[in-house]
Write a protein that holds these residues in place. Structure first.
Motif, PDB file in Angstrom:
ATOM      1  N   VAL A 168       0.838  -1.203   0.000  1.00 47.53           N
ATOM      2  CA  VAL A 168       0.000   0.000   0.000  1.00 47.53           C
ATOM      3  C   VAL A 168       0.874   1.255   0.000  1.00 47.53           C
ATOM      4  O   VAL A 168       0.592   2.230  -0.707  1.00 47.53           O
ATOM      5  CB  VAL A 168      -0.944   0.003   1.224  1.00 47.53           C
ATOM      6  CG1 VAL A 168      -1.657   1.352   1.356  1.00 47.53           C
ATOM      7  CG2 VAL A 168      -1.969  -1.116   1.101  1.00 47.53           C
ATOM      8  N   ALA A 169       1.953   1.226   0.794  1.00 47.83           N
ATOM      9  CA  ALA A 169       2.864   2.371   0.840  1.00 47.83           C
ATOM     10  C   ALA A 169       3.514   2.592  -0.521  1.00 47.83           C
ATOM     11  O   ALA A 169       3.677   3.728  -0.986  1.00 47.83           O
ATOM     12  CB  ALA A 169       3.934   2.142   1.902  1.00 47.83           C
ATOM     13  N   ALA A 170       3.887   1.483  -1.174  1.00 46.38           N
ATOM     14  CA  ALA A 170       4.536   1.574  -2.482  1.00 46.38           C
ATOM     15  C   ALA A 170       3.597   2.172  -3.520  1.00 46.38           C
ATOM     16  O   ALA A 170       3.965   3.079  -4.278  1.00 46.38           O
ATOM     17  CB  ALA A 170       4.999   0.192  -2.929  1.00 46.38           C
ATOM     18  N   VAL A 171       2.370   1.671  -3.546  1.00 49.94           N
ATOM     19  CA  VAL A 171       1.387   2.151  -4.524  1.00 49.94           C
ATOM     20  C   VAL A 171       0.989   3.589  -4.238  1.00 49.94           C
ATOM     21  O   VAL A 171       0.638   4.345  -5.148  1.00 49.94           O
ATOM     22  CB  VAL A 171       0.152   1.229  -4.524  1.00 49.94           C
ATOM     23  CG1 VAL A 171      -0.937   1.787  -5.427  1.00 49.94           C
ATOM     24  CG2 VAL A 171       0.531  -0.177  -4.978  1.00 49.94           C
ATOM     25  N   SER A 172       1.084   3.994  -2.966  1.00 45.90           N
ATOM     26  CA  SER A 172       0.691   5.348  -2.579  1.00 45.90           C
ATOM     27  C   SER A 172       1.742   6.397  -2.924  1.00 45.90           C
ATOM     28  O   SER A 172       1.516   7.584  -2.711  1.00 45.90           O
ATOM     29  CB  SER A 172       0.406   5.397  -1.074  1.00 45.90           C
ATOM     30  OG  SER A 172      -0.652   4.519  -0.743  1.00 45.90           O
ATOM     31  N   GLY A 173       2.899   5.951  -3.392  1.00 47.81           N
ATOM     32  CA  GLY A 173       3.912   6.899  -3.819  1.00 47.81           C
ATOM     33  C   GLY A 173       5.174   6.934  -2.992  1.00 47.81           C
ATOM     34  O   GLY A 173       6.081   7.724  -3.260  1.00 47.81           O
ATOM     35  N   VAL A 174       5.264   6.089  -1.960  1.00 42.47           N
ATOM     36  CA  VAL A 174       6.467   6.055  -1.132  1.00 42.47           C
ATOM     37  C   VAL A 174       7.670   5.621  -1.962  1.00 42.47           C
ATOM     38  O   VAL A 174       8.807   6.011  -1.690  1.00 42.47           O
ATOM     39  CB  VAL A 174       6.273   5.110   0.075  1.00 42.47           C
ATOM     40  CG1 VAL A 174       7.558   5.001   0.893  1.00 42.47           C
ATOM     41  CG2 VAL A 174       5.146   5.620   0.955  1.00 42.47           C
ATOM     42  N   SER A 175       7.419   4.815  -2.994  1.00 46.53           N
ATOM     43  CA  SER A 175       8.510   4.335  -3.839  1.00 46.53           C
ATOM     44  C   SER A 175       9.277   5.499  -4.463  1.00 46.53           C
ATOM     45  O   SER A 175      10.501   5.491  -4.538  1.00 46.53           O
ATOM     46  CB  SER A 175       7.965   3.431  -4.948  1.00 46.53           C
ATOM     47  OG  SER A 175       6.995   4.115  -5.711  1.00 46.53           O
ATOM     48  N   LEU A 176       8.546   6.506  -4.904  1.00 45.79           N
ATOM     49  CA  LEU A 176       9.197   7.657  -5.514  1.00 45.79           C
ATOM     50  C   LEU A 176      10.051   8.406  -4.499  1.00 45.79           C
ATOM     51  O   LEU A 176      11.125   8.910  -4.819  1.00 45.79           O
ATOM     52  CB  LEU A 176       8.137   8.601  -6.100  1.00 45.79           C
ATOM     53  CG  LEU A 176       7.280   8.020  -7.232  1.00 45.79           C
ATOM     54  CD1 LEU A 176       6.248   9.037  -7.688  1.00 45.79           C
ATOM     55  CD2 LEU A 176       8.163   7.615  -8.404  1.00 45.79           C
ATOM     56  N   LEU A 177       9.581   8.450  -3.241  1.00 47.17           N
ATOM     57  CA  LEU A 177      10.328   9.132  -2.188  1.00 47.17           C
ATOM     58  C   LEU A 177      11.632   8.416  -1.892  1.00 47.17           C
ATOM     59  O   LEU A 177      12.696   9.035  -1.817  1.00 47.17           O
ATOM     60  CB  LEU A 177       9.468   9.210  -0.916  1.00 47.17           C
ATOM     61  CG  LEU A 177      10.141   9.826   0.315  1.00 47.17           C
ATOM     62  CD1 LEU A 177      10.466  11.288   0.061  1.00 47.17           C
ATOM     63  CD2 LEU A 177       9.241   9.677   1.545  1.00 47.17           C
ATOM     64  N   VAL A 178      11.548   7.085  -1.728  1.00 46.47           N
ATOM     65  CA  VAL A 178      12.744   6.306  -1.397  1.00 46.47           C
ATOM     66  C   VAL A 178      13.762   6.352  -2.530  1.00 46.47           C
ATOM     67  O   VAL A 178      14.963   6.524  -2.302  1.00 46.47           O
ATOM     68  CB  VAL A 178      12.362   4.838  -1.088  1.00 46.47           C
ATOM     69  CG1 VAL A 178      13.611   3.989  -0.913  1.00 46.47           C
ATOM     70  CG2 VAL A 178      11.512   4.776   0.167  1.00 46.47           C
TER      71      VAL A 178
END
Length: 208
Positions: free
Chosen positions: A55-65
């Motif tokens: 859920v975190a990944a799909v919510s955009g956390v991936s772009l942050l990391v």
């Protein structure tokens, strides 16, 4: 939407099938616990942790990391230390230890270990955030929800299947010798991942 579901199934299986720390721990607990019910805390905890990461990944956390190299280095550094410890723990699990490990791991300890191998494992974190997160960007609205839910369901079913497989393995291994051997093989796998992560970390540090 069908395309998003099929994509989610293939991607999820591709990420979780390879032998890793999380899979090893769930399988081991399925084999070591005296009953299948006693292994459910591991399955549920691993499933919840993967759900949070997805859920975190799909919510955009991936772009942050992926935007901050130092954050990735911290994940690698913590992960290497943790994986070295987990490998040592598994290696020291002798045949005798394997037979009583079900009693050693209380529900609380199972939850803590399952959470740690899920959330402190840089390989799982970066795969989930980097791969699932970026792939989800190709979908919008209901299709993205379908893609997300599919990967979550596959993850839960996989952990359940691992625990069940471990349970049958444990029944066939009455002497505990196979379990002791499996622990040592698992330790080698965990150390291998740790070495890989350490090389990646050194590469990142040399670039910066």
């Amino acid at each position: 939407m069908t395309e998003a579901i099929i994509h989610g199934i293939i991607l999820a299986f591709g990420l979780i099938i390879p032998l890793g720390v999380q899979n090893v721990f769930v399988f081991n607990q399925g084999a070591l616990q005296p009953t299948f019910i006693r292994a459910l805390p591991v399955v549920i905890t691993a499933g919840i942790c993967d759900t949070i990461l997805i859920v975190a990944a799909v919510s955009g956390v991936s772009l942050l990391v992926l935007s901050f190299a130092w954050l990735e280095n911290i994940i690698f550094g913590v992960g290497v230390i943790f994986l070295l410890y987990m490998g040592l723990f598994l290696w020291r699990s002798s045949t005798t230890t394997a037979k009583v490990a079900g009693e050693i791991f209380s529900t609380r300890k199972q939850i803590l270990f399952a959470a740690s191998v899920s959330l402190l494992n840089p390989h799982a974190i970066l795969d989930t955030i980097g791969v699932i997160g970026t792939n989800s960007l190709t979908y919008f609205g209901n299709e993205r929800w379908a893609f997300t839910l599919t990967t979550i369901v596959v993850s839960w079913l996989w952990f359940l299947g691992l625990a069940i497989s471990g349970r049958y393995f444990g029944k066939l291994d009455s002497s505990g010798k196979r379990m002791g051997l499996l622990n040592k093989v698992s330790a080698l796998v965990v150390w291998g991942v740790a070495v890989y992560m350490a090389i990646k970390l050194l590469g990142n540090l040399m670039i910066t």
